[in-house]
Design a protein around this motif. Structure first.
Motif, PDB file in Angstrom:
ATOM      1  N   ILE A 118       1.099  -0.974  -0.114  1.00  0.00           N
ATOM      2  CA  ILE A 118       0.012   0.258   0.371  1.00  0.00           C
ATOM      3  C   ILE A 118       1.448   1.223   0.046  1.00  0.00           C
ATOM      4  O   ILE A 118       0.414   2.348   0.091  1.00  0.00           O
ATOM      5  N   ASN A 119       2.426   0.825   0.287  1.00  0.00           N
ATOM      6  CA  ASN A 119       3.300   2.616  -0.001  1.00  0.00           C
ATOM      7  C   ASN A 119       3.795   2.411  -1.365  1.00  0.00           C
ATOM      8  O   ASN A 119       4.314   1.437  -1.862  1.00  0.00           O
ATOM      9  N   PRO A 120       3.102   3.778  -2.304  1.00  0.00           N
ATOM     10  CA  PRO A 120       4.204   3.753  -3.079  1.00  0.00           C
ATOM     11  C   PRO A 120       4.971   3.598  -3.305  1.00  0.00           C
ATOM     12  O   PRO A 120       5.723   3.566  -4.344  1.00  0.00           O
ATOM     13  N   LEU A 121       6.401   4.111  -2.295  1.00  0.00           N
ATOM     14  CA  LEU A 121       7.265   3.958  -2.433  1.00  0.00           C
ATOM     15  C   LEU A 121       8.370   2.300  -1.707  1.00  0.00           C
ATOM     16  O   LEU A 121       9.550   2.169  -2.303  1.00  0.00           O
ATOM     17  N   THR A 122       7.312   1.394  -2.070  1.00  0.00           N
ATOM     18  CA  THR A 122       8.142   0.054  -1.639  1.00  0.00           C
ATOM     19  C   THR A 122       7.523  -0.606  -3.612  1.00  0.00           C
ATOM     20  O   THR A 122       7.081  -0.480  -4.467  1.00  0.00           O
ATOM     21  N   THR A 123       9.126  -0.671  -3.046  1.00  0.00           N
ATOM     22  CA  THR A 123       9.923  -1.607  -5.073  1.00  0.00           C
ATOM     23  C   THR A 123       9.642  -2.607  -4.840  1.00  0.00           C
ATOM     24  O   THR A 123       9.555  -3.396  -4.358  1.00  0.00           O
ATOM     25  N   ASP A 124      10.312  -2.853  -6.277  1.00  0.00           N
ATOM     26  CA  ASP A 124      10.534  -4.861  -6.278  1.00  0.00           C
ATOM     27  C   ASP A 124      11.707  -4.706  -5.611  1.00  0.00           C
ATOM     28  O   ASP A 124      11.644  -5.777  -5.238  1.00  0.00           O
ATOM     29  N   ARG A 125      12.566  -3.412  -5.636  1.00  0.00           N
ATOM     30  CA  ARG A 125      13.939  -4.380  -4.489  1.00  0.00           C
ATOM     31  C   ARG A 125      13.302  -4.311  -3.007  1.00  0.00           C
ATOM     32  O   ARG A 125      13.551  -5.612  -1.977  1.00  0.00           O
ATOM     33  N   HIS A 126      12.487  -3.520  -2.246  1.00  0.00           N
ATOM     34  CA  HIS A 126      12.053  -4.047  -1.158  1.00  0.00           C
ATOM     35  C   HIS A 126      11.139  -5.516  -0.941  1.00  0.00           C
ATOM     36  O   HIS A 126      11.272  -5.917  -0.068  1.00  0.00           O
ATOM     37  N   LEU A 127      10.220  -5.855  -2.089  1.00  0.00           N
ATOM     38  CA  LEU A 127       9.751  -6.588  -2.360  1.00  0.00           C
ATOM     39  C   LEU A 127      10.672  -8.610  -2.551  1.00  0.00           C
ATOM     40  O   LEU A 127      10.487  -9.265  -1.760  1.00  0.00           O
ATOM     41  N   ASP A 128      12.226  -7.854  -2.839  1.00  0.00           N
ATOM     42  CA  ASP A 128      12.902  -8.986  -2.770  1.00  0.00           C
ATOM     43  C   ASP A 128      14.218  -9.024  -1.648  1.00  0.00           C
ATOM     44  O   ASP A 128      14.109 -10.528  -0.999  1.00  0.00           O
ATOM     45  N   GLY A 129      14.107  -8.017  -1.623  1.00  0.00           N
ATOM     46  CA  GLY A 129      14.589  -7.881   0.169  1.00  0.00           C
ATOM     47  C   GLY A 129      13.948  -8.304   1.625  1.00  0.00           C
ATOM     48  O   GLY A 129      13.985  -9.393   2.163  1.00  0.00           O
ATOM     49  N   LEU A 130      12.397  -7.653   1.508  1.00  0.00           N
ATOM     50  CA  LEU A 130      11.212  -8.402   2.348  1.00  0.00           C
ATOM     51  C   LEU A 130      11.589 -10.539   2.242  1.00  0.00           C
ATOM     52  O   LEU A 130      11.480 -11.292   3.090  1.00  0.00           O
ATOM     53  N   LEU A 131      11.056 -10.546   0.937  1.00  0.00           N
ATOM     54  CA  LEU A 131      12.085 -12.287   1.157  1.00  0.00           C
ATOM     55  C   LEU A 131      13.501 -12.876   1.393  1.00  0.00           C
ATOM     56  O   LEU A 131      12.495 -14.267   2.392  1.00  0.00           O
ATOM     57  N   GLU A 132      13.863 -11.597   1.627  1.00  0.00           N
ATOM     58  CA  GLU A 132      15.474 -12.859   1.800  1.00  0.00           C
ATOM     59  C   GLU A 132      15.213 -12.056   3.763  1.00  0.00           C
ATOM     60  O   GLU A 132      15.786 -13.356   4.086  1.00  0.00           O
ATOM     61  N   ALA A 133      14.677 -11.439   3.994  1.00  0.00           N
ATOM     62  CA  ALA A 133      15.384 -11.229   5.209  1.00  0.00           C
ATOM     63  C   ALA A 133      14.484 -12.240   5.925  1.00  0.00           C
ATOM     64  O   ALA A 133      13.886 -12.827   6.776  1.00  0.00           O
ATOM     65  N   LEU A 134      12.314 -12.550   5.534  1.00  0.00           N
ATOM     66  CA  LEU A 134      11.674 -13.389   6.197  1.00  0.00           C
ATOM     67  C   LEU A 134      13.022 -14.925   6.058  1.00  0.00           C
ATOM     68  O   LEU A 134      12.633 -15.604   6.662  1.00  0.00           O
ATOM     69  N   ARG A 135      13.848 -15.054   5.353  1.00  0.00           N
ATOM     70  CA  ARG A 135      14.577 -16.276   4.799  1.00  0.00           C
ATOM     71  C   ARG A 135      15.963 -16.482   6.004  1.00  0.00           C
ATOM     72  O   ARG A 135      15.748 -17.204   6.573  1.00  0.00           O
ATOM     73  N   ARG A 136      16.159 -15.183   6.170  1.00  0.00           N
ATOM     74  CA  ARG A 136      17.629 -14.801   6.809  1.00  0.00           C
ATOM     75  C   ARG A 136      16.709 -15.214   8.712  1.00  0.00           C
ATOM     76  O   ARG A 136      17.475 -16.566   8.847  1.00  0.00           O
ATOM     77  N   GLU A 137      15.772 -14.464   8.930  1.00  0.00           N
ATOM     78  CA  GLU A 137      15.188 -14.940   9.847  1.00  0.00           C
ATOM     79  C   GLU A 137      14.754 -16.285   9.906  1.00  0.00           C
ATOM     80  O   GLU A 137      14.809 -17.097  11.245  1.00  0.00           O
ATOM     81  N   GLY A 138      13.763 -16.813   9.196  1.00  0.00           N
ATOM     82  CA  GLY A 138      13.500 -18.445   9.193  1.00  0.00           C
ATOM     83  C   GLY A 138      14.148 -19.151   9.383  1.00  0.00           C
ATOM     84  O   GLY A 138      14.393 -20.271  10.286  1.00  0.00           O
ATOM     85  N   GLN A 139      15.919 -19.292   8.935  1.00  0.00           N
ATOM     86  CA  GLN A 139      16.966 -20.390   8.721  1.00  0.00           C
ATOM     87  C   GLN A 139      17.253 -20.265  10.103  1.00  0.00           C
ATOM     88  O   GLN A 139      17.678 -21.132  10.710  1.00  0.00           O
ATOM     89  N   THR A 140      17.768 -18.961  10.761  1.00  0.00           N
ATOM     90  CA  THR A 140      17.771 -18.096  11.849  1.00  0.00           C
ATOM     91  C   THR A 140      17.198 -19.108  13.100  1.00  0.00           C
ATOM     92  O   THR A 140      17.355 -20.450  14.257  1.00  0.00           O
ATOM     93  N   MET A 141      16.339 -19.317  12.846  1.00  0.00           N
ATOM     94  CA  MET A 141      14.692 -19.672  13.863  1.00  0.00           C
ATOM     95  C   MET A 141      14.920 -21.156  13.795  1.00  0.00           C
ATOM     96  O   MET A 141      15.357 -22.285  14.621  1.00  0.00           O
ATOM     97  N   LEU A 142      14.909 -21.852  12.215  1.00  0.00           N
ATOM     98  CA  LEU A 142      15.196 -22.628  12.485  1.00  0.00           C
ATOM     99  C   LEU A 142      16.818 -23.562  13.188  1.00  0.00           C
ATOM    100  O   LEU A 142      16.814 -24.386  14.286  1.00  0.00           O
ATOM    101  N   SER A 143      17.606 -22.751  13.000  1.00  0.00           N
ATOM    102  CA  SER A 143      18.973 -22.562  13.886  1.00  0.00           C
ATOM    103  C   SER A 143      19.281 -23.143  15.446  1.00  0.00           C
ATOM    104  O   SER A 143      19.954 -23.793  16.204  1.00  0.00           O
ATOM    105  N   GLU A 144      17.683 -22.314  15.836  1.00  0.00           N
ATOM    106  CA  GLU A 144      17.996 -22.294  16.813  1.00  0.00           C
ATOM    107  C   GLU A 144      16.974 -23.563  17.957  1.00  0.00           C
ATOM    108  O   GLU A 144      16.717 -23.385  18.695  1.00  0.00           O
ATOM    109  N   GLY A 145      16.476 -23.925  16.501  1.00  0.00           N
ATOM    110  CA  GLY A 145      15.274 -25.486  17.142  1.00  0.00           C
ATOM    111  C   GLY A 145      14.200 -24.686  17.665  1.00  0.00           C
ATOM    112  O   GLY A 145      13.547 -25.536  18.236  1.00  0.00           O
TER     113      GLY A 145
END
Ligand SMILES: Cc1ncc(COP(=O)(O)O)c(C=O)c1O
Length: 506
Positions: free
Chosen positions: A479-506
């Protein structure tokens, strides 16, 4: 001079600084530059979308600033300084909706200029139960009702509308009207005289505010008959027809059919022409909750999503969603102008002036739940007049197209799963790393909810979670006109990063 218990002059003297125009001028200049700097910092991502703090901490900080004991005796310069400290605090502690990493609820980063116009309404307190108390506020509201009503496709003079404080109140208002039309004695007598209990046929994904309205209206939650959705979560019209037929056979009066344009969970738009035809065949009121999607009417590319909206008897359309103005500014429209007067079968002698009956249509309080009502049209009327209608078309077109951009990214990624093909800017999905292959629905669902909490507390992105078919999922509204493709890629990366950390922490 002392009058009774008080010395009015002494008190007036103390109050002088609170109403001092020069204080307004000096703080106003400071405020403008603080807000502009803040917006710049947020929009250019110099800070995160949210500095997560627990509610208790925040309350403690807010309470501290209230101070102790009597009024601080500050001079003009000190007041300006203190004002600056308080504003800076407020700006820093909030959720930063103008940050491109804000991809969360259906609440927009408002067009900043709309806030300036709203400030005029707040400063002059043009609250409006009656025309006389806010003549310009009423004029702006009615001008917007006229403009948006024509966008729906209605003819001037045939329809009516008003603004109320939010989509929930708007749905409640429209359904109250529908109840009074379906059961003409209900306003005076309540619902006691009914042989068969009334029904409200509601798209099963409709916002919880609709069921809440059924409770408030005395129909009871039990009156709500859910109408199932199809594989794209749009109302199943054959199921609607079947339920309408059953109500008729059982002699149950139907207050209304409630359709969505679009429904909250995944932003699905109901097939309105077919629903309207079913309602016409059974002579039932059609209410469409277009709180989010009504703005598609102004789009150059997505208007087809709301075709048939003009057939509804009542419509809710929130300007504080996809028209990008600050909350709250929710429109209720009636296809037949006279229906607005059926909402409250009441006379309030202090609101209605028999010496000026021509004002009745402009005394909005006669048709709203609120008596004192914020002058809610300032922002919308202001930015519409300033930038023109094209601004809203651009905002809707851009955000709706970004829904598809995100969906395509999710489809391409083998560790993400989109849960539907978006029709607008709402997208629901799950992160499915290979380590969770074979995990139960419950584990996978809970993982999404924990992942989203972790992401939000980390402060780079703000998204939300939901439950779809009983299973946790991630949800974004782009809903934010300033959110671009780059931010959407960044969001997926951040979810992967945090998700993997959660998994590694068990
Ligand atoms: C479809 C729909 N209707 C109504 C509402 C409630 O609106 P409000 O939050 O303005 O009360 C929402 C909120 O998201 C919504 O999505």
């Amino acid at each position: 001079m002392k009058r009774g218990l008080i010395d009015a002059e002494v008190i007036r003297d103390r109050l002088q600084s609170a109403f001092d125009p020069s204080l307004v001028e000096s703080t106003g200049a400071r405020l403008a530059s603080l807000l502009a700097r803040h917006l710049d910092r947020i929009q250019s991502e110099q800070v995160g979308v949210m500095r997560w703090q627990s509610p208790a901490e925040q309350v403690e900080r807010a309470a501290e600033l209230l101070g102790e004991g009597g009024a601080p005796d500050l001079d003009l310069t000190a007041l300006v300084e203190r004002f600056e400290t308080l504003v800076e605090k407020a700006l820093k502690q909030g959720n930063q909706l103008h940050h491109p990493g804000y991809i969360g609820h259906q609440v927009p980063p408002p067009i900043p200029m709309a806030a300036w116009f709203d400030a005029v309404g707040a400063m002059t307190n043009q609250v409006m139960a009656i025309y006389e108390m806010g003549p310009w506020a009423v004029a702006m509201e009615q001008a917007m009702v006229e403009r948006l009503g024509r966008a729906i496709g209605w003819r001037s003079g045939a329809f009516s509308g008003l603004i109320t404080h939010g989509g929930n109140l708007a749905n409640l208002t429209a359904l109250l009207t529908a109840r009074n039309v379906a059961l003409p004695d209900s306003w005076a007598q309540g619902l006691t005289g009914q042989d068969e209990s009334p029904a409200l046929l509601v798209q099963s994904d409709a916002h919880y505010g609709v069921t809440r309205a059924a409770g408030i209206l005395g129909l009871g939650e039990a009156a709500v008959i859910p109408v199932p959705v199809d594989s794209r979560r749009r109302m199943d019209v054959s199921a609607l027809l079947e339920r309408l037929g059953r109500c008729r056979r059982e002699g149950r009066p139907v207050i209304a059919v409630v359709a969505c344009a679009c429904a909250t969970p995944v932003g699905a738009f109901d097939p309105l022409p077919a629903i309207a035809e079913a309602c016409r065949a059974f002579d039932v009121w059609l209410h469409v909750d277009a709180a989010h999607g009504g703005s598609a009417l102004l789009s150059r590319h997505h208007r087809h999503l709301v075709s048939g909206l003009e057939l509804a008897d009542s419509i809710v359309w929130d300007a504080h969603k996809m028209l990008y103005v600050p909350g709250l500014c929710a429109f209720v429209f009636y296809r037949h102008a006279g229906h607005a007067k059926r909402t409250f079968d009441q006379e309030a002698s202090y609101l209605f002036d028999p010496t000026a009956p021509e004002l009745e249509d402009y005394n909005v309080g006669l048709r709203t739940i609120e008596c004192t009502k914020r002058a809610a049209a300032f922002g919308l009327w202001g930015v519409w007049s300033l930038f023109g209608e094209g601004l809203f078309a651009d905002l809707v077109d851009l955000s709706f197209s970004m829904g598809m951009v995100f969906f395509e990214r999710l489809e391409r990624a083998d560790d993400f799963e989109p849960l539907h093909r978006p029709q607008c800017n709402i997208v629901v999905f799950r992160y499915r790393p290979r380590q969770l292959n074979g995990a139960s629905d419950q584990v996978l669902g809970e993982f999404q909810l924990r992942l989203r909490r972790r992401l939000v507390e980390q402060g780079e992105y703000y998204i939300v979670s939901t439950t779809l078919e009983g299973m946790g999922a991630l949800r974004v509204t782009i809903i934010n006109p300033l959110t671009t493709d780059r931010h959407l890629d960044g969001l997926l990366e951040a979810l992967r990063r945090e998700g993997q950390t959660m998994l590694s922490e068990g």
